[in-house]
Design a protein around this motif. Structure first.
Motif, PDB file in Angstrom:
ATOM      1  N   GLY A  10      34.856  16.745  -6.853  1.00  0.00           N
ATOM      2  CA  GLY A  10      35.744  15.609  -7.028  1.00  0.00           C
ATOM      3  C   GLY A  10      35.260  14.366  -6.310  1.00  0.00           C
ATOM      4  N   CYS A  11      36.143  13.375  -6.279  1.00  0.00           N
ATOM      5  CA  CYS A  11      35.872  12.060  -5.716  1.00  0.00           C
ATOM      6  C   CYS A  11      36.890  11.762  -4.611  1.00  0.00           C
ATOM      7  N   PRO A  12      36.767  10.609  -3.931  1.00  0.00           N
ATOM      8  CA  PRO A  12      37.713  10.289  -2.869  1.00  0.00           C
ATOM      9  C   PRO A  12      39.118   9.964  -3.360  1.00  0.00           C
ATOM     10  N   ALA A  13      39.259   9.599  -4.636  1.00  0.00           N
ATOM     11  CA  ALA A  13      40.561   9.214  -5.181  1.00  0.00           C
ATOM     12  C   ALA A  13      40.533   9.421  -6.684  1.00  0.00           C
ATOM     13  N   TRP A  14      41.685   9.294  -7.326  1.00  0.00           N
ATOM     14  CA  TRP A  14      41.724   9.370  -8.791  1.00  0.00           C
ATOM     15  C   TRP A  14      42.152   8.042  -9.414  1.00  0.00           C
ATOM     16  N   SER A  15      42.619   7.106  -8.579  1.00  0.00           N
ATOM     17  CA  SER A  15      43.305   5.928  -9.110  1.00  0.00           C
ATOM     18  C   SER A  15      42.452   4.674  -9.127  1.00  0.00           C
ATOM     19  N   ASN A  16      41.137   4.823  -9.202  1.00  0.00           N
ATOM     20  CA  ASN A  16      40.241   3.669  -9.209  1.00  0.00           C
ATOM     21  C   ASN A  16      40.237   3.023 -10.598  1.00  0.00           C
ATOM     22  N   ARG A  17      40.772   1.840 -10.682  1.00  0.00           N
ATOM     23  CA  ARG A  17      40.892   1.178 -11.990  1.00  0.00           C
ATOM     24  C   ARG A  17      39.544   0.695 -12.523  1.00  0.00           C
ATOM     25  N   LEU A  33      46.066   7.784 -14.921  1.00  0.00           N
ATOM     26  CA  LEU A  33      44.775   7.991 -14.282  1.00  0.00           C
ATOM     27  C   LEU A  33      44.618   9.404 -13.720  1.00  0.00           C
ATOM     28  N   LEU A  34      45.640   9.939 -13.092  1.00  0.00           N
ATOM     29  CA  LEU A  34      45.533  11.297 -12.558  1.00  0.00           C
ATOM     30  C   LEU A  34      45.365  12.309 -13.685  1.00  0.00           C
ATOM     31  N   ARG A  35      46.117  12.135 -14.746  1.00  0.00           N
ATOM     32  CA  ARG A  35      46.018  13.058 -15.879  1.00  0.00           C
ATOM     33  C   ARG A  35      44.588  13.056 -16.431  1.00  0.00           C
TER      34      ARG A  35
END
Length: 297
Positions: A10-17, A33-35
């Motif tokens: 994975g990555c540090p976050a999921w919400s990077n626009r 974004l999470l989905r």
């Protein structure tokens, strides 16, 4: 993300626009974004918990939106690690454990990790020991030491490793060598160099969930030497029956998913039985027929 993947990536976050239009389709709504992320990767660093704990309703929404095989990897709140420094943190810990319990009840809890303050050193071992021994026994934990005294290749390091082994915990490996391998290419890399530490590397799994935080450069090609080095190590852990957690960062995390994918692609060369990752939006764009060519027909 294929459920049969034998490790967590994975990555540090999921919400990077910034990922909209490159990793996710154009027009992806922030609420989706999470989905979308959980269909590409099967874990995420819970860095937001370091700053504030989400309410129960938010946790329920996260669990509902993420794929069935997805796992969150919560980071201990700074109120516990950096402000209280593991002292008199009973109430803060209780609130954090409630979050872990909620995620565990929803079958979405992965490895939780405790990042120690940079000044928290071997002289604080008794404090660390007392805190770790009091942690809930039902969950998986890892510790990220950030003071050089924990890495003396002697008695200090052995004392920490023995403690973690006794408790069935892992030690986070923080590999920022790619980032510091040459001068910064841009402002984001220069800023990251000023913020990120350089820690000694230990390619050792102490328990069942070795955790690697890989800090890459924005240009994935420039990470290849270190990715190639890590692939057989990660594969060895998998073959030993362990379930590693691998988190890919970049100086600008707009590029983090591409670092993660490069890691997986190299690992798949070592272990061809691994499934491919789902395509990113940029892959689909490259494979689509050129409209001008279609117009010729």
């Amino acid at each position: 993300m294929p459920a049969k993947l034998p490790y967590y990536l994975g990555c540090p976050a999921w919400s990077n626009r910034d990922w909209i239009g490159t990793v996710f389709p154009d027009g992806t709504a922030p609420a989706d974004l999470l989905r979308k992320y959980s269909r590409l990767f099967n874990t995420v660093e819970g860095n937001t918990l370091f700053y504030a704990l989400p309410p129960a309703a938010t946790l329920e929404r996260w669990m509902a939106e993420s794929a069935p095989s997805f796992r969150f990897a919560p980071k201990f709140p700074k109120a516990i690690s950096h402000e209280r420094r593991l002292h008199s943190a009973k109430e803060e810990s209780k609130a954090f454990f409630k979050v872990l319990e909620t995620l565990a009840d929803g079958d979405k809890l992965g490895l939780s990790f405790l990042q120690l303050p940079p000044s928290f050193n071997i002289n604080n071992l008794d404090t660390l020991t007392k805190y770790l021994k009091a942690l809930p026994k039902d969950y998986a934990f890892a510790v990220e030491p950030r003071h050089i005294s924990w890495y003396d290749q002697g008695d200090n390091e052995k004392r920490l490793d023995d403690l973690l082994e006794t408790l069935g915990m892992d030690k986070v490996i923080f590999d920022s060598r790619p980032l510091f391998s040459q001068e910064a290419d841009d402002h984001e890399e220069q800023s990251a160099m000023e913020r990120k530490p350089q820690m000694p590397i230990r390619r050792v799994a102490i328990s069942q969930h070795p955790m690697l935080r890989f800090i890459g450069r924005n240009d994935s090609d420039k990470n290849h030497v270190w990715i190639k080095e890590w692939a057989p190590v990660i594969n060895k852990w998998i073959l030993e029956g362990k379930r590693p957690y691998i988190f890919a960062h970049a100086a600008d995390d707009a590029y983090a998913p591409f670092v993660a994918r490069r890691l997986h692609q190299q690992l798949a060369k070592v272990n061809p039985l691994l499934p491919q990752l789902p395509d990113f939006e940029s892959d689909r764009a490259k494979s689509a027929p050129d409209q001008e060519q279609l117009d010729l027909f």
